[in-house]
Scaffold this active site. Sequence first.
Site, PDB file in Angstrom:
ATOM      1  CG  ASP A   1      -2.005   0.965   0.856  1.00  0.00           C
ATOM      2  OD1 ASP A   1      -2.339   1.918   0.795  1.00  0.00           O
ATOM      3  OD2 ASP A   1      -3.402   0.077   0.535  1.00  0.00           O
TER       4      ASP A   1
ATOM      5  CG  HIS B   1     -21.204   2.444  -6.341  1.00  0.00           C
ATOM      6  ND1 HIS B   1     -21.617   2.111  -7.608  1.00  0.00           N
ATOM      7  CD2 HIS B   1     -20.856   1.303  -6.038  1.00  0.00           C
ATOM      8  CE1 HIS B   1     -21.641   0.621  -7.864  1.00  0.00           C
ATOM      9  NE2 HIS B   1     -20.877   0.163  -6.760  1.00  0.00           N
TER      10      HIS B   1
ATOM     11  CE  LYS C   1     -17.695   2.452  -8.669  1.00  0.00           C
ATOM     12  NZ  LYS C   1     -16.433   1.366  -8.299  1.00  0.00           N
TER      13      LYS C   1
HETATM   14  P1  NAD Z   1      -9.432   2.292  -1.317  1.00  0.00           P
HETATM   15  O1  NAD Z   1      -9.196   3.860  -1.800  1.00  0.00           O
HETATM   16  O2  NAD Z   1     -10.241   2.301   0.007  1.00  0.00           O
HETATM   17  O3  NAD Z   1      -8.433   1.363  -1.346  1.00  0.00           O
HETATM   18  C1  NAD Z   1      -7.414   1.368  -2.153  1.00  0.00           C
HETATM   19  C2  NAD Z   1      -6.103   0.989  -1.493  1.00  0.00           C
HETATM   20  O4  NAD Z   1      -4.983   0.788  -2.607  1.00  0.00           O
HETATM   21  C3  NAD Z   1      -5.603   2.277  -0.818  1.00  0.00           C
HETATM   22  O5  NAD Z   1      -5.431   2.132   0.529  1.00  0.00           O
HETATM   23  C4  NAD Z   1      -4.423   2.845  -1.466  1.00  0.00           C
HETATM   24  O6  NAD Z   1      -3.596   3.542  -0.717  1.00  0.00           O
HETATM   25  C5  NAD Z   1      -3.963   1.652  -2.395  1.00  0.00           C
HETATM   26  N1  NAD Z   1      -3.226   1.814  -3.532  1.00  0.00           N
HETATM   27  C6  NAD Z   1      -3.439   2.723  -4.533  1.00  0.00           C
HETATM   28  N2  NAD Z   1      -2.371   2.777  -5.638  1.00  0.00           N
HETATM   29  C7  NAD Z   1      -1.453   2.014  -4.883  1.00  0.00           C
HETATM   30  C8  NAD Z   1      -0.309   1.453  -5.418  1.00  0.00           C
HETATM   31  N3  NAD Z   1       0.268   2.260  -6.526  1.00  0.00           N
HETATM   32  N4  NAD Z   1       0.486   0.782  -4.559  1.00  0.00           N
HETATM   33  C9  NAD Z   1      -0.021   0.302  -3.653  1.00  0.00           C
HETATM   34  N5  NAD Z   1      -1.205   0.678  -2.954  1.00  0.00           N
HETATM   35  C10 NAD Z   1      -1.816   1.422  -3.748  1.00  0.00           C
HETATM   36  O7  NAD Z   1     -10.477   1.659  -2.544  1.00  0.00           O
HETATM   37  P2  NAD Z   1     -11.618   0.375  -2.183  1.00  0.00           P
HETATM   38  O8  NAD Z   1     -12.881   0.786  -2.049  1.00  0.00           O
HETATM   39  O9  NAD Z   1     -10.952  -0.440  -1.338  1.00  0.00           O
HETATM   40  O10 NAD Z   1     -11.670  -0.117  -3.724  1.00  0.00           O
HETATM   41  C11 NAD Z   1     -10.212  -0.402  -4.369  1.00  0.00           C
HETATM   42  C12 NAD Z   1     -10.654  -0.930  -5.891  1.00  0.00           C
HETATM   43  O11 NAD Z   1     -11.290  -2.001  -5.805  1.00  0.00           O
HETATM   44  C13 NAD Z   1     -11.353   0.052  -6.615  1.00  0.00           C
HETATM   45  O12 NAD Z   1     -11.167   0.085  -8.183  1.00  0.00           O
HETATM   46  C14 NAD Z   1     -13.111  -0.391  -6.489  1.00  0.00           C
HETATM   47  O13 NAD Z   1     -13.836  -0.103  -7.640  1.00  0.00           O
HETATM   48  C15 NAD Z   1     -12.633  -1.737  -6.322  1.00  0.00           C
HETATM   49  N6  NAD Z   1     -13.825  -2.614  -5.972  1.00  0.00           N
HETATM   50  C16 NAD Z   1     -13.908  -3.855  -6.478  1.00  0.00           C
HETATM   51  C17 NAD Z   1     -14.941  -4.770  -6.004  1.00  0.00           C
HETATM   52  C18 NAD Z   1     -15.253  -5.782  -6.528  1.00  0.00           C
HETATM   53  O14 NAD Z   1     -16.001  -6.958  -5.957  1.00  0.00           O
HETATM   54  N7  NAD Z   1     -14.780  -6.321  -7.581  1.00  0.00           N
HETATM   55  C19 NAD Z   1     -15.469  -4.242  -4.684  1.00  0.00           C
HETATM   56  C20 NAD Z   1     -15.254  -3.352  -4.182  1.00  0.00           C
HETATM   57  C21 NAD Z   1     -14.247  -2.287  -4.780  1.00  0.00           C
END
Ligand code: NAD
Length: 259
Positions: free
Chosen positions: A34, A143, A147
């Site tokens: 992260d 959402h 988002k």
């Molecule tokens: P969030 O912003 O809470 O978490 C994302 C995390 O990734 C953060 O802690 C951020 O610091 C980290 N991050 C970002 N870029 C990074 C990098 N280059 N290296 C390391 N860490 C990095 O977001 P979230 O709500 O947890 O969602 C994350 C993603 O998952 C989004 O794209 C969201 O749309 C997707 N999502 C998918 C599902 C599914 O079922 N497929 C469900 C929920 C969310």
Amino acid sequence: MEKGIGIAGIAGRMGTLLAEEVRAAGATLVGGIDRPDATVAGGGLFPDIAALAAAAAVVMDFTHASTVQAHARALAQAGTAWVLGTTGLSAEDQAAVAEAATRIAVVQAPNFSPGVNLVLALAERMAAALPAGQYDAEIVEMHHRQKVDAPSGTALGLGHAVARGRGVALEAVKESGRDGHCGARRTGGIGFAALRGGQVVGEHTLLFAAANEHISITHRAFDRRVFATGAVRAALWTHGRPPGLYSMMDVLGMAPPRG
Ligand code: NAD
């Protein structure tokens, strides 16, 4: 699974739940990546994706679309399976995922909830049964205010399912973000509307609107833990799986057999 599970985005909303659900499943959490200053409850913070890929048998990735191409290269290089939940991917990102899937098992799903995947299967069957000339397909999603991409990956997944059912490519019929004098609705178009606000975990409605009847199917997620349990199930499913691009339908045993 000897090496255990890693999490990319381990300090995020999804990452935090994923860590809990790995432990709840009795599996080994090797740690994650992260932001360098991120606080992580349990499991180590690795310096980069290559180090995490080397330590893990499978990486669950819920980060940001900007990471996808680098993660695809690193995981393919290490031979580490990839459960990819990140949404908002470009065509180039998606090509990188497909390339990685020639070398490793990749489970990619815009939504890891079992219920949504059932809705996706129903959407395709409904679209095949309801003539596009008479039944206008519209997809509405809502959402939380944080988002960053729209329409949601799940809404696009629903659009692709409808397009598949109708034997067309979504790109050719997609109508998104209507605003101003945008003209009448195209026959056979698949419409999208995205609402943002509050802390809504995820709501999707697929509507088929004809002159004399409407049919709609709605999925509401109340807790994003439903995505985390599904993703952990997918991660465990990758064990011993040959390279390929799999979906949550494959994990749930709902996909048609591969030819
Ligand atoms: P969030 O912003 O809470 O978490 C994302 C995390 O990734 C953060 O802690 C951020 O610091 C980290 N991050 C970002 N870029 C990074 C990098 N280059 N290296 C390391 N860490 C990095 O977001 P979230 O709500 O947890 O969602 C994350 C993603 O998952 C989004 O794209 C969201 O749309 C997707 N999502 C998918 C599902 C599914 O079922 N497929 C469900 C929920 C969310």
